[in-house]
Design an enzyme around this catalytic site. Structure first.
Site, PDB file in Angstrom:
ATOM      1  N   CYS A  37      70.912  37.384  38.384  1.00  0.00           N
ATOM      2  CA  CYS A  37      70.133  36.150  38.214  1.00  0.00           C
ATOM      3  C   CYS A  37      70.340  35.171  39.373  1.00  0.00           C
ATOM      4  CB  CYS A  37      70.548  35.500  36.892  1.00  0.00           C
ATOM      5  SG  CYS A  37      69.844  33.857  36.663  1.00  0.00           S
ATOM      6  N   LYS A  64      70.449  38.325  23.722  1.00  0.00           N
ATOM      7  CA  LYS A  64      70.615  37.146  22.842  1.00  0.00           C
ATOM      8  C   LYS A  64      71.660  37.416  21.751  1.00  0.00           C
ATOM      9  CE  LYS A  64      67.036  35.185  24.973  1.00  0.00           C
ATOM     10  NZ  LYS A  64      67.430  34.683  26.284  1.00  0.00           N
ATOM     11  N   VAL A  77      71.675  32.785  31.158  1.00  0.00           N
ATOM     12  CA  VAL A  77      72.779  32.674  32.113  1.00  0.00           C
ATOM     13  C   VAL A  77      72.267  31.824  33.273  1.00  0.00           C
ATOM     14  CG1 VAL A  77      74.016  34.781  31.581  1.00  0.00           C
ATOM     15  CG2 VAL A  77      72.098  34.888  33.183  1.00  0.00           C
ATOM     16  N   GLU A  89      73.085  25.589  32.335  1.00  0.00           N
ATOM     17  CA  GLU A  89      72.101  25.051  33.302  1.00  0.00           C
ATOM     18  C   GLU A  89      72.723  25.039  34.693  1.00  0.00           C
ATOM     19  OE1 GLU A  89      68.915  24.290  33.738  1.00  0.00           O
ATOM     20  OE2 GLU A  89      68.613  25.044  31.729  1.00  0.00           O
ATOM     21  N   SER A  90      72.192  25.858  35.587  1.00  0.00           N
ATOM     22  CA  SER A  90      72.827  26.080  36.892  1.00  0.00           C
ATOM     23  C   SER A  90      73.150  24.792  37.656  1.00  0.00           C
ATOM     24  CB  SER A  90      71.964  27.003  37.754  1.00  0.00           C
ATOM     25  OG  SER A  90      70.670  26.482  37.955  1.00  0.00           O
TER      26      SER A  90
HETATM   27  N1  LIG Z   1      67.148  26.600  34.147  1.00  0.00           N
HETATM   28  C1  LIG Z   1      68.096  27.662  33.958  1.00  0.00           C
HETATM   29  C2  LIG Z   1      67.401  28.996  34.151  1.00  0.00           C
HETATM   30  C3  LIG Z   1      68.329  30.171  33.871  1.00  0.00           C
HETATM   31  C4  LIG Z   1      67.553  31.483  33.635  1.00  0.00           C
HETATM   32  O1  LIG Z   1      66.325  31.515  33.505  1.00  0.00           O
HETATM   33  N2  LIG Z   1      68.300  32.600  33.548  1.00  0.00           N
HETATM   34  C5  LIG Z   1      67.682  33.876  33.261  1.00  0.00           C
HETATM   35  C6  LIG Z   1      68.160  35.000  34.158  1.00  0.00           C
HETATM   36  S1  LIG Z   1      67.668  34.759  35.809  1.00  0.00           S
HETATM   37  C7  LIG Z   1      68.018  34.320  31.844  1.00  0.00           C
HETATM   38  O2  LIG Z   1      69.107  34.127  31.366  1.00  0.00           O
HETATM   39  N3  LIG Z   1      67.040  34.932  31.172  1.00  0.00           N
HETATM   40  C8  LIG Z   1      67.133  35.420  29.829  1.00  0.00           C
HETATM   41  C9  LIG Z   1      65.787  35.362  29.168  1.00  0.00           C
HETATM   42  O3  LIG Z   1      64.802  35.011  29.810  1.00  0.00           O
HETATM   43  O4  LIG Z   1      65.711  35.687  27.973  1.00  0.00           O
HETATM   44  C10 LIG Z   1      69.240  27.463  34.944  1.00  0.00           C
HETATM   45  O5  LIG Z   1      69.000  26.898  36.017  1.00  0.00           O
HETATM   46  O6  LIG Z   1      70.381  27.828  34.625  1.00  0.00           O
END
Ligand SMILES: N[C@@H](CCC(=O)N[C@@H](CS)C(=O)NCC(=O)O)C(=O)O
Length: 255
Positions: A37, A64, A77, A89-90
Site C-alpha cells: 500500500c 476486514k 492500512v 490515517e497515513s
Molecule cells: N486515507 C487512508 C487510505 C488508506 C488506504 O486506502 N489503504 C488501502 C490499501 S492501499 C486499504 O487498506 N484498503 C483496504 C480496502 O480498500 O478495503 C490513509 O491515508 O491511510
C-alpha cells in the site's frame, strides 16, 4: 474470472522483506502494515527516516478481520498501536510520529510558517496529485486516460515549482517528500501502461522524482515488482474492489 482483492501475496518481498525481518521484536509502537500500500509506505518511510523502534505486523486489510477492525474501524492500512492505543490515517500517523518522538530525526521544519507551508503542499498532494494518479490508473478509455494524465502533469508541475531542491524544503527531507515518494516510486506503472512521461511535467519534476525514488528509506521499503504488478493489474483493468477503487469509480473523494 477476476481474482478477489484479498487474494494478495501474504508478505513483503524484496528489500522490504529484509526490513520486516529486522522489525519483529516487541516495541512500544506496533506498525500494522500492508506491504503493497502506498499510503502505508508513507508511514514506513517516516519510521525508517526517523529511526524509531517499531514492531512490524502484516495485515491483509481486504479481509476486514475483527482484530484489525478493533484497531482501525475503517479497516484500512496503515494503522499503529502506540503504548496500547490505536491510530490510523497515513498523514495523521506521520504527524503523530513527529510529535510523539521529538528527539528523533525531524521531518517537519521548526519555523511555524515553514511547517504550514509543508502542510499546504501535503494538502495539494492529497487533493490533486493522488486522486489524478489513481484516476489515470483506473481510466479505461483513451480519452479518460489523456484527461487524467494532463491533470496529473498539472498537479505535479505545481508542486515541482515549489521544490527548493534537492528536496521540497531544501536539503532536509520532509513530510511533503514522504507524502509523494510512494507514488513517485511507482510512476513506472503509469509509464508502462498509461503513456505517462515524467519529463512532460517539466520544472524539474524528473530530477525531484528521481531523488525521491532513490532515497534509501524508499528503496528499503520497496517490494518485488512482479508481486506489486498483480495488484496494479486489477486497477489497470478497473476490477479492483478496494475502498480507493470504489470511491474513484463513484466520483467520491478518496477514503
Ligand atoms: N486515507 C487512508 C487510505 C488508506 C488506504 O486506502 N489503504 C488501502 C490499501 S492501499 C486499504 O487498506 N484498503 C483496504 C480496502 O480498500 O478495503 C490513509 O491515508 O491511510
Amino acid at each position: 474470472m477476476a481474482i478477489p482483492d484479498e487474494n494478495i501475496h501474504p508478505t513483503a518481498t524484496g528489500n522490504a522483506a529484509k526490513v520486516v525481518a529486522e522489525h519483529q521484536a516487541k516495541q512500544d509502537l506496533v506498525f500494522y502494515s500492508g506491504w503493497f500500500c502506498p499510503f502505508n509506505q508513507r508511514v514506513w518511510i517516516s519510521l525508517e527516516e526517523k529511526g524509531i523502534p517499531y514492531q512490524y505486523k502484516e495485515v491483509n486489510p481486504y479481509k476486514k478481520e475483527k482484530h484489525f477492525l478493533d484497531i482501525n474501524p475503517k479497516g484500512l492500512v496503515p494503522a499503529i498501536e502506540y503504548q496500547g492505543k490505536a491510530l490510523y490515517e497515513s498523514l495523521v500517523l506521520c504527524e503523530f510520529l513527529e510529535e510523539a518522538y521529538p528527539n528523533y530525526e525531524p521531518l517537519l521544519p521548526v519555523d511555524p510558517f515553514e511547517r504550514a507551508h509543508v502542510r499546504l503542499w501535503i494538502d495539494h498532494t492529497s487533493k490533486t496529485i493522488i486522486p489524478s494518479w489513481h484516476r489515470i490508473l483506473q481510466a479505461q478509455s483513451v480519452e479518460q486516460q489523456d484527461a487524467a494524465r494532463q491533470e496529473l502533469y498539472e498537479a505535479q508541475r505545481k508542486l515541482a515549482q515549489q521544490v527548493k531542491g534537492p528536496y521540497f524544503t531544501g536539503k532536509e527531507f520532509s513530510l511533503v517528500d514522504v507524502a509523494n515518494a510512494p507514488w513517485v516510486a511507482r510512476e513506472y506503472i503509469l509509464a508502462e501502461h498509461r503513456g505517462y512521461d515524467r519529463a512532460q511535467v517539466g520544472d524539474g519534476w524528473s530530477e525531484y522524482a528521481e531523488r525521491l525514488a532513490t532515497r534509501e528509506s524508499v528503496i528499503k521499503t520497496t517490494n518485488d515488482k512482479d508481486k506489486l504488478q498483480v495488484i496494479y493489474d486489477r486497477y489497470l483493468r478497473d476490477e479492483a474492489q478496494s475502498e480507493v477503487a470504489k470511491a474513484l469509480r463513484a466520483g467520491r473523494p478518496l477514503p
